[in-house]
Scaffold this motif. Structure first.
Motif, PDB file in Angstrom:
ATOM      1  N   PHE A   1       0.847  -1.195   0.000  1.00 33.18           N
ATOM      2  CA  PHE A   1       0.000   0.000   0.000  1.00 33.18           C
ATOM      3  C   PHE A   1       0.887   1.250   0.000  1.00 33.18           C
ATOM      4  CE2 PHE A   1      -2.778  -2.862   2.847  1.00 33.18           C
ATOM      5  CZ  PHE A   1      -3.214  -3.586   1.747  1.00 33.18           C
TER       6      PHE A   1
ATOM      7  N   ARG B   1      -7.228  -3.973   0.239  1.00 34.17           N
ATOM      8  CA  ARG B   1      -6.828  -2.741  -0.447  1.00 34.17           C
ATOM      9  C   ARG B   1      -6.285  -1.686   0.506  1.00 34.17           C
ATOM     10  NH1 ARG B   1     -11.690  -0.580  -3.975  1.00 34.17           N
ATOM     11  NH2 ARG B   1     -12.552  -0.312  -1.872  1.00 34.17           N
ATOM     12  N   ALA B   2      -6.396  -1.925   1.816  1.00 33.01           N
ATOM     13  CA  ALA B   2      -5.993  -0.884   2.763  1.00 33.01           C
ATOM     14  C   ALA B   2      -5.813  -1.478   4.152  1.00 33.01           C
ATOM     15  CB  ALA B   2      -7.036   0.235   2.808  1.00 33.01           C
TER      16      ALA B   2
ATOM     17  N   THR C   1      -3.099   2.537   1.820  1.00 26.55           N
ATOM     18  CA  THR C   1      -4.032   1.969   0.852  1.00 26.55           C
ATOM     19  C   THR C   1      -3.465   1.951  -0.566  1.00 26.55           C
ATOM     20  OG1 THR C   1      -6.269   2.197  -0.053  1.00 26.55           O
ATOM     21  CG2 THR C   1      -5.116   4.233   0.500  1.00 26.55           C
ATOM     22  N   LEU C   2      -4.046   1.066  -1.372  1.00 24.78           N
ATOM     23  CA  LEU C   2      -3.788   1.049  -2.811  1.00 24.78           C
ATOM     24  C   LEU C   2      -4.656   2.061  -3.545  1.00 24.78           C
ATOM     25  CD1 LEU C   2      -3.817  -2.831  -3.414  1.00 24.78           C
ATOM     26  CD2 LEU C   2      -1.799  -1.357  -3.377  1.00 24.78           C
TER      27      LEU C   2
END
Length: 251
Positions: free
Chosen positions: A34, A76-77, A95-96
């Protein structure tokens, strides 16, 4: 997210603040994929005079954090901490997701809660948001230790309202450094009695005692000063202990 979360109190821009952060993730941050820091600041409804949540507001804020975690999605996070200060709960995540997606999430929280939500989003490959804004300083680490003792005593029924003897320990490699420490203590702190001895493993120990209340706010003025003076003299402050008071003290 690990199970090793820590909380400490501090001052931010002259305001009381409480920082809660994921200590366990500190060894994993560099390996996370991330790249972006996303910081969501949520308005606290009807904060008390210190800017802290009152009554059921703490539970409502925790529910909003759970909602944020769902929206970000664990793959994602990762939420790594929160700061509560001056009427605002600020949640830190890596996060991404890009800025546009995180702004959509902030809008969803606003819609769900009816509160103002602001977003700070930026690349953070060095994890500065975690290390510089959440991770405790040496003084903050001492606050954490004092709060642990405070909580342990209260869990055993101690109301923390009765003054009692409190003993502190510090250890040094030489007698001269211990002497320098004790001389500094005598100049900076009143009401402390001291005793010096050598340990079985050759360290030069100092035991100090004062009479006071063992709540973390009262203790922290002593412990941060002793920690700083021990470090200055080349030694290590090793914490404090006291006797239990209250209904369970003799059970």
């Amino acid at each position: 997210m690990s199970d090793e979360w820590q909380t400490y109190g501090c001052q931010i821009d002259g305001q009381m603040a409480f920082v809660t952060y994921d200590h366990g993730v500190s060894t994993e941050l560099d390996s996370l994929s991330f790249e972006n820091l996303a910081v969501f600041s949520i308005e606290i409804a009807d904060p008390d005079s210190r800017g802290m949540p009152a009554g059921e507001e703490a539970n409502r804020l925790n529910a909003l954090e759970d909602f944020l975690d769902e929206l970000l999605q664990p793959d994602r996070a990762l939420i790594v901490g929160r700061i509560t200060c001056n009427g605002v709960r600020t949640l830190y995540s890596y996060t991404l997701l890009g800025s546009a997606e995180c702004h959509e999430i902030a809008g969803a929280i606003e819609l769900q809660s009816g509160r103002a939500v602001t977003l700070r989003h930026c690349p953070d490959l060095t994890r500065a948001g975690y290390w510089q804004e959440l991770f405790p300083s040496d003084d903050d680490l001492q606050v954490i230790k004092d709060m642990r003792m405070h909580e342990m005593l209260m869990e055993r029924g101690d109301p923390l309202t009765e003054p009692r003897p409190i003993r502190h320990w510090a250890y040094f490699k030489t007698a001269d450094s211990r002497r320098a420490f004790l001389d500094d203590v005598a100049q900076h702190l009143r009401g402390l009695n001291d005793d010096a001895y050598e340990t079985d493993d050759g360290q030069f120990a100092a035991m100090l005692e004062h009479v006071g209340l063992p709540d973390w706010q009262s203790m922290n003025a002593f412990t941060m000063k002793l920690n700083g003076l021990a470090t200055k003299a080349g030694g290590e402050y090793d914490g404090w202990e006291t006797e239990l008071k209250g209904p369970q003290a003799h059970s």
